[in-house]
Design an enzyme around this catalytic site. Structure first.
Site, PDB file in Angstrom:
ATOM      1  N   VAL C  77       0.863  -1.104   0.140  1.00 23.91           N
ATOM      2  CA  VAL C  77       0.041   0.127  -0.085  1.00 23.91           C
ATOM      3  C   VAL C  77       0.966   1.280  -0.097  1.00 23.91           C
ATOM      4  CG1 VAL C  77      -1.919   1.266   1.501  1.00 23.91           C
ATOM      5  CG2 VAL C  77      -1.931  -1.354   1.257  1.00 23.91           C
ATOM      6  N   CYS C  78       0.694   2.144  -0.803  1.00 19.42           N
ATOM      7  CA  CYS C  78       1.439   3.222  -0.794  1.00 19.42           C
ATOM      8  C   CYS C  78       1.326   4.127   0.186  1.00 19.42           C
ATOM      9  CB  CYS C  78       0.991   4.538  -2.287  1.00 19.42           C
ATOM     10  SG  CYS C  78       1.807   5.925  -2.091  1.00 19.42           S
TER      11      CYS C  78
END
Lengths: 100, 136, 130
Positions: C77-78
């Site tokens: 997940v960024c």
């Protein structure tokens, strides 16, 4: 090169832009709301028939089914693939452009 | 740039502010610059609005990220291809776009324009040359 | 062949998350390698364990977690996109003084460099979004 279109041609211009910029000989996969472009008797049918002269056009079967589109309603020449066929198309192309 | 560098194209087809794609797309380009790949950007459809001059978000309380495009040259992102037909469809010309430049280290650091207006055929050719195409 | 998967939309809001999941699963079944699945933009919402869909609907977050467990997938997940949207792991929660974390099992939070890196490592990068 594989191009994918996931937008309804009646809502967004992704199909038009793809057809303008994809080189003849490319593969085009219609998926999600993009599959509506594959149906006979619509306002974009003529555009699609013309596109079939330059490109190989596929539609994602599960997305057709989800939307109640029977295969006999598809424009002649459009090939139906499943997710496994989608994977093969991506693997067999040098690059993929998703017209999101 | 190493021989093993891949060709990355960042395709921008969204207008700024209405959605976050343009801003977050730009963040990818800036981070990606550290990886020393062969990078270019394409502005197609509403993406051309990202480069419009004179963006001012003061009264809308949003973050004005248009100055970041000016920094792209410093990040060695120097090839910004703008689709001519998309510009024309939107009543825009080259003069409506920001004046973006980079210093060409291979040419005595002369300042050169980063924006190149291209035809559909040029853009189609460029796409076919890429290894990775990322869309926003 | 090595695939990298980019997911740009949250679950339920857009079919992109389902399509990305189905593609990833089909690629694995065909014996391909998935270098990484990277979640960006609203795609980070695929990684919150607080998701509670109605019982007669699919739980996309759990589907990702289960697939990751089964195939040792790297679900990233960024961090920048996650911070904007309130997706945090234990470390991030501590760092920003939040009273809880919500990252789902099998996901990790990391930087955008992971997106570029997977593009370099993979033979094909597949983007799913709106």
């Amino acid at each position: 090169m594989l191009h994918t279109i996931n937008k309804s041609p009646f809502e967004k211009n992704s199909l038009d832009t793809c057809l303008r910029l994809a080189k003849p000989g490319s593969e085009i996969l219609l998926l999600e709301d993009g599959v509506y472009a594959a149906v006979k008797g619509t306002a974009v049918e003529q555009k699609m028939v013309q596109a079939l002269g330059d490109y190989t056009v596929y539609a994602l079967g599960p997305d057709l089914k989800a939307r109640g589109i029977e295969e006999d309603r598809l424009i002649d020449g459009v090939e139906v693939v499943g997710y496994d066929g989608f994977v093969d198309l991506a693997a067999n192309s040098d690059r993929v452009q998703s017209w999101l | 740039m190493s021989d093993a560098a891949k060709k990355f194209m960042y395709v921008n087809r969204r207008a700024p502010y209405g959605t976050v794609y343009a801003l977050e797309g730009l963040e990818v380009v800036l981070i990606g610059a550290a990886f020393d790949q062969d990078v270019c950007m394409a502005f197609i459809d509403d993406g051309v609005f990202q480069l419009k001059k004179g963006q001012d978000t003061k009264d809308s309380n949003m973050k004005n990220f248009s100055p970041t495009y000016r920094a792209l040259g410093d990040y060695e992102v120097t090839k910004l291809y703008v689709d001519k037909e998309s510009l024309e469809q939107r009543g825009l010309g080259e003069d409506d776009l920001m004046d973006l430049t980079y210093e060409d280290e291979d040419d005595d650091y002369n300042e050169k324009p980063s924006i190149r207006i291209v035809s559909r055929d040029e853009l189609a050719d460029l796409m076919e040359q890429q290894d990775v195409i990322l869309n926003y | 062949m090595k695939f990298a998967i980019l997911v740009n939309e949250g679950p339920y809001q857009h079919q992109a998350a389902d399509t990305a999941f189905n593609f990833t699963k089909a690629a694995l079944e065909k014996g391909h390698e998935i270098v990484r699945v990277f979640f960006y933009h609203d795609g980070v919402n695929n990684g919150t364990r607080l998701t509670t869909p109605p019982q007669d609907d699919r739980n996309i977050v759990n589907l990702w977690s289960e697939l990751a467990k089964e195939h040792d997938l790297d679900l990233v997940v960024c961090v920048a996109a996650a911070q904007r949207r309130g997706i945090v792991d234990e470390d991030e929660a501590k760092r920003h003084g939040k009273d809880a974390n919500n990252i789902a099992e099998g996901f990790r939070i990391s930087g955008l460099g992971q997106l570029i890196e997977m593009g370099i490592k993979a033979d094909r990068l597949m983007a799913f979004g709106d």
